[in-house]
Motif scaffolding. Structure first.
Motif, mmCIF file in Angstrom:
data_model
loop_
_atom_site.group_PDB
_atom_site.id
_atom_site.type_symbol
_atom_site.label_atom_id
_atom_site.label_comp_id
_atom_site.label_asym_id
_atom_site.label_seq_id
_atom_site.Cartn_x
_atom_site.Cartn_y
_atom_site.Cartn_z
ATOM 1 N N ARG A 1 0.841 -1.219 0.000
ATOM 2 C CA ARG A 1 0.000 0.000 0.000
ATOM 3 C C ARG A 1 0.871 1.261 0.000
ATOM 4 N NH1 ARG A 1 -5.308 -2.223 2.773
ATOM 5 N NH2 ARG A 1 -5.705 -3.563 0.990
ATOM 6 N N LEU A 2 2.099 1.148 0.534
ATOM 7 C CA LEU A 2 3.015 2.302 0.556
ATOM 8 C C LEU A 2 4.015 2.241 -0.598
ATOM 9 C CD1 LEU A 2 3.616 2.459 4.426
ATOM 10 C CD2 LEU A 2 2.243 4.030 3.049
ATOM 11 N N SER A 3 3.783 1.305 -1.545
ATOM 12 C CA SER A 3 4.602 1.151 -2.760
ATOM 13 C C SER A 3 6.014 0.627 -2.519
ATOM 14 C CB SER A 3 4.684 2.462 -3.558
ATOM 15 O OG SER A 3 3.409 2.831 -3.997
ATOM 16 N N ALA A 4 6.269 0.041 -1.327
ATOM 17 C CA ALA A 4 7.568 -0.617 -1.116
ATOM 18 C C ALA A 4 7.526 -1.989 -1.790
ATOM 19 C CB ALA A 4 7.828 -0.773 0.377
ATOM 20 N N ASP A 5 8.709 -2.541 -2.066
ATOM 21 C CA ASP A 5 8.792 -3.915 -2.575
ATOM 22 C C ASP A 5 8.912 -4.841 -1.374
ATOM 23 O OD1 ASP A 5 8.885 -3.249 -5.385
ATOM 24 O OD2 ASP A 5 10.850 -2.383 -4.929
ATOM 25 N N SER A 6 8.133 -5.923 -1.362
ATOM 26 C CA SER A 6 8.227 -6.866 -0.243
ATOM 27 C C SER A 6 8.537 -8.270 -0.746
ATOM 28 C CB SER A 6 6.931 -6.867 0.576
ATOM 29 O OG SER A 6 5.849 -7.193 -0.249
ATOM 30 N N VAL A 7 9.379 -8.959 0.033
ATOM 31 C CA VAL A 7 9.816 -10.315 -0.308
ATOM 32 C C VAL A 7 9.640 -11.169 0.940
ATOM 33 C CG1 VAL A 7 11.791 -11.725 -1.035
ATOM 34 C CG2 VAL A 7 11.605 -9.364 -1.816
ATOM 35 N N SER A 8 9.159 -12.386 0.763
ATOM 36 C CA SER A 8 8.892 -13.271 1.890
ATOM 37 C C SER A 8 9.858 -14.450 1.934
ATOM 38 C CB SER A 8 7.468 -13.820 1.728
ATOM 39 O OG SER A 8 6.797 -13.765 2.925
ATOM 40 N N ILE A 9 10.378 -14.757 3.122
ATOM 41 C CA ILE A 9 11.248 -15.931 3.287
ATOM 42 C C ILE A 9 10.692 -16.764 4.440
ATOM 43 C CG2 ILE A 9 13.539 -16.734 3.942
ATOM 44 C CD1 ILE A 9 14.688 -14.169 3.020
ATOM 45 N N SER A 10 10.653 -18.080 4.261
ATOM 46 C CA SER A 10 10.274 -18.930 5.393
ATOM 47 C C SER A 10 11.425 -19.903 5.667
ATOM 48 C CB SER A 10 8.975 -19.678 5.106
ATOM 49 O OG SER A 10 9.147 -20.457 3.957
ATOM 50 N N ALA A 11 11.489 -20.400 6.893
ATOM 51 C CA ALA A 11 12.608 -21.259 7.295
ATOM 52 C C ALA A 11 12.743 -22.470 6.377
ATOM 53 C CB ALA A 11 12.405 -21.704 8.734
ATOM 54 N N THR B 1 12.080 -23.034 3.343
ATOM 55 C CA THR B 1 12.523 -22.854 1.954
ATOM 56 C C THR B 1 13.808 -22.024 1.867
ATOM 57 O OG1 THR B 1 11.060 -20.944 1.744
ATOM 58 C CG2 THR B 1 10.193 -23.052 0.969
ATOM 59 N N SER B 2 14.415 -21.713 3.026
ATOM 60 C CA SER B 2 15.655 -20.939 2.997
ATOM 61 C C SER B 2 16.856 -21.889 3.144
ATOM 62 C CB SER B 2 15.683 -19.925 4.139
ATOM 63 O OG SER B 2 16.027 -20.572 5.345
ATOM 64 N N SER B 3 18.060 -21.362 2.996
ATOM 65 C CA SER B 3 19.267 -22.195 3.135
ATOM 66 C C SER B 3 19.587 -22.502 4.596
ATOM 67 C CB SER B 3 20.457 -21.517 2.442
ATOM 68 O OG SER B 3 20.310 -21.673 1.046
ATOM 69 N N MET B 4 18.729 -22.063 5.525
ATOM 70 C CA MET B 4 18.909 -22.484 6.919
ATOM 71 C C MET B 4 18.738 -23.998 7.028
ATOM 72 S SD MET B 4 17.450 -19.399 9.260
ATOM 73 C CE MET B 4 18.215 -19.969 10.777
ATOM 74 N N VAL B 5 17.932 -24.586 6.120
ATOM 75 C CA VAL B 5 17.789 -26.056 6.166
ATOM 76 C C VAL B 5 19.110 -26.736 5.793
ATOM 77 C CG1 VAL B 5 15.280 -26.135 5.739
ATOM 78 C CG2 VAL B 5 16.844 -26.210 3.815
ATOM 79 N N LYS B 6 20.021 -25.984 5.146
ATOM 80 C CA LYS B 6 21.343 -26.555 4.806
ATOM 81 C C LYS B 6 22.371 -26.217 5.881
ATOM 82 C CE LYS B 6 20.399 -25.201 0.090
ATOM 83 N NZ LYS B 6 20.878 -24.227 -0.900
#
Ligand code: CP
Length: 311
Positions: free
Chosen positions: A69-79, A81-86
């Motif tokens: 709504r404020l025109s920022a770009d947003s990106v989502s990361i979850s545990a 699907t991230s390289s924390m699993v590695k």
């Protein structure tokens, strides 16, 4: 007043003036969400990363919507699907995200203190979206906005918080924030779910729900957090609902215009009866609506909104 905070980590570190500024800004932000075109260019070019290591519906979605709504770009990361699993550490993961020039990292984590650890190491702003049983400041702020909207003030209100206090970061942030704003907070629940010494945060304690809701202006019910309970803290859900759940029968002890709140997700029929959750004094969905406005306000303020732009 300028907003000088880089990070939003808990309610203890926000002053009355800062809370008031956040709520006043949120009130103005809410109007943007009511326009036919729900978007302003205020945070164009800013990047918000949503870094969630625990499940979420309301908090993650509303931060995402607030950023857009404020025109920022947003990106989502979850545990998962991230390289924390590695085996990558939390700090390394966060430093890599910062290296991509993220401006704000919104973080939810099961460990109390994880957002503080990042905030100390990163130049990007960190907003705590819930850490362990410690704090959920953005929930407390949206709860305050909802109370203020309905009651006109927080100062002098009697607010009952009922349920699984031990595991609730929502309760801790609300006790700290609401008492700071002048409310009289009373906690109720089974003795197994009320931690010893919680009164030191400024609330009083009873083990009787009727006593807590007697004369209350606001009744905030909490979810039973089965995922955090390591042993059985009550005999059965049916028994819990009978003794500690909010029913129409128990509501007879409350003021006729007492607000009914719940941070969600709701265990219907356990901590709150469906006809109370959906009843005329329930503001549960207003809390969700105000969550977007409060998170717009916070993104705007930590990014120095008052210094460089109008909305
Ligand atoms: N109230 C709250 O934090 O909800 P979510 O877990 O769905 O984000």
């Amino acid at each position: 007043m300028q907003f000088a905070k880089k990070d939003i980590l808990d309610m203890a570190s926000l002053s009355v003036e800062e809370i008031t500024l956040i709520l006043d800004t949120a009130e103005k932000m809410k109007e943007i969400s009511e326009r036919p075109v729900k978007k302003v260019p205020t945070l164009r070019g800013k990047t918000i990363v949503l870094f969630f290591y625990e499940p979420s519906t309301r908090t993650r979605t509303s931060f995402d919507i607030a950023a857009k709504r404020l025109s920022a770009d947003s990106v989502s990361i979850s545990a998962s699907t991230s390289s924390m699993v590695k085996g990558e550490t939390l700090i390394d993961t966060a430093k890599n995200i910062e290296a991509m020039n993220a401006d704000v990292i919104v973080m939810r984590h099961s460990s109390s203190g994880a957002p503080l650890m990042l905030a100390k190491r990163l130049n990007a702003s960190v907003i705590n979206a819930g850490d362990g049983t410690h704090a959920h400041p953005t929930q407390a702020l949206l709860d305050m906005m909802t109370i203020k909207e309905s009651k006109g003030t927080i100062d002098g209100l009697r607010i009952a918080i009922i349920g699984d206090i031990s595991h609730s970061r929502v309760a801790r942030s609300n006790i700290t924030g609401l008492t700071k704003m002048g409310a009289d907070v009373v906690l109720a629940g089974p003795p197994t779910m009320i931690p010893k010494g919680i009164e030191s945060l400024g609330a009083s304690v009873t083990y009787h729900v009727d006593e807590a809701i007697h004369g209350a202006d606001v009744i905030m019910m909490l979810r039973i957090q089965k995922e955090r309970q390591k042993s059985f803290l009550f005999p059965t859900e049916r028994e819990y609902a009978r003794v500690y759940g909010l029913s129409k029968e128990k509501l007879k002890h409350a003021k006729a215009d007492a607000l009914i709140m719940h941070p969600g997700p709701v265990n219907r029929g356990v901590e709150i009866a469906p006809d109370v959750a959906d009843g005329p004094w329930s503001v549960i969905l207003d809390q969700v609506t105000n969550g977007v406005a409060v998170r717009m306000s916070l993104l705007y303020l930590v990014l120095g909104g008052l210094r460089h732009a109008d909305y």
